[in-house]
Write a protein that holds these residues in place. Sequence first.
Motif, PDB file in Angstrom:
ATOM      1  N   UNK A 125       0.821  -1.217   0.000  1.00  0.00           N
ATOM      2  CA  UNK A 125       0.000   0.000   0.000  1.00  0.00           C
ATOM      3  C   UNK A 125       0.855   1.267   0.000  1.00  0.00           C
ATOM      4  N   UNK A 126       1.792   1.353   0.929  1.00  0.00           N
ATOM      5  CA  UNK A 126       2.600   2.567   1.092  1.00  0.00           C
ATOM      6  C   UNK A 126       4.076   2.208   1.149  1.00  0.00           C
ATOM      7  N   UNK A 127       4.909   3.040   0.547  1.00  0.00           N
ATOM      8  CA  UNK A 127       6.349   2.814   0.656  1.00  0.00           C
ATOM      9  C   UNK A 127       6.875   3.367   1.975  1.00  0.00           C
ATOM     10  N   UNK A 128       6.401   4.522   2.380  1.00  0.00           N
ATOM     11  CA  UNK A 128       6.857   5.114   3.643  1.00  0.00           C
ATOM     12  C   UNK A 128       5.667   5.419   4.534  1.00  0.00           C
ATOM     13  N   UNK A 129       5.923   5.467   5.818  1.00  0.00           N
ATOM     14  CA  UNK A 129       4.845   5.651   6.780  1.00  0.00           C
ATOM     15  C   UNK A 129       4.176   7.015   6.639  1.00  0.00           C
ATOM     16  N   UNK A 130       4.938   8.024   6.205  1.00  0.00           N
ATOM     17  CA  UNK A 130       4.413   9.387   6.171  1.00  0.00           C
ATOM     18  C   UNK A 130       4.158   9.903   4.758  1.00  0.00           C
TER      19      UNK A 130
END
Length: 301
Positions: A221-226
């Motif tokens: 879903x996401x590469x980085x948390x932010x």
Amino acid sequence: MIVRVLGSAAGGGVPQWNCACANCAAARAGRQPRRTQSSLAVSVDGKRWLLLNCSPDVGAQIESFAALQPEQRRGTPIAGMLFTDANVDHLGGLSVLRQHGDRGFLLRSSAAVRAIALSQPPFAPFARAPHRWVEIPLDAACTAQDDEDIVGNQLRVSAIAVAGTTPGYDGRRGVPGAVVAYEISERGREARLLFAPVFAEIDARLEQAIDAARVAFLDGSFYSDDELIVQNLARKRASALGHQPVGGSAGTLAQLRGVRARVVFTHLNNSNPMLDERSHEYAQVRDLGADVAYDGMELTL
């Protein structure tokens, strides 16, 4: 076993209708492929198919894949469905398939997912005849030997509880079975497919399942948390939405160094830089030997 990626995006697809981020703009301009919402189809013989999740884009996905189209005046090659969670992007397609005819569908999920889904009016009819919605036990293999409708009793399926919560519309509660992964293999064969498009962390049981798989479709879903915050798209972190990011020191890539399975990241959010094959993030994924799923991708185990 044939594995077909029907959709590879997270909720909303790429491009998302209300988003003009870099990836959505590139998809609209034809510089990146368009992506529908995440789902797989698996089959042993190419004639009867099991859907892993049923996205709101299922109608378009069927029309883009001839093997799922009816051969008779009324009917479907779809023999059944498995659901990993109760998010709308994973079961919203049921409302599209309401003109089901007399045969109905055999649906399987954890008890928690079934209860949440059936509390919603659009999905409640799928607990009544001619449908059957069966609770699949967690961490116990089953072959559905008494069910003719589950791909001719040719597949073994195990459901694994993974870290995660119920959907936002259900309050993001931490209940057992809110999110599951599936291990699927052809009867009499050892090669396993792992389908885990959503998880909040890779715990010991999920790590074991990844290690035992020939091919593992994992939460990308996401590469980085932010990344949603950095791109000014939302004030939410990936972890708050129940997804472990792919990158970072505690991300999926770091945990999977040396893994034997072929890893394919799916359920990609429109914000994810991995969608751009020119990006550093995409290169990091390929350096691991992993792949980024795309609509129409097909594998054979």
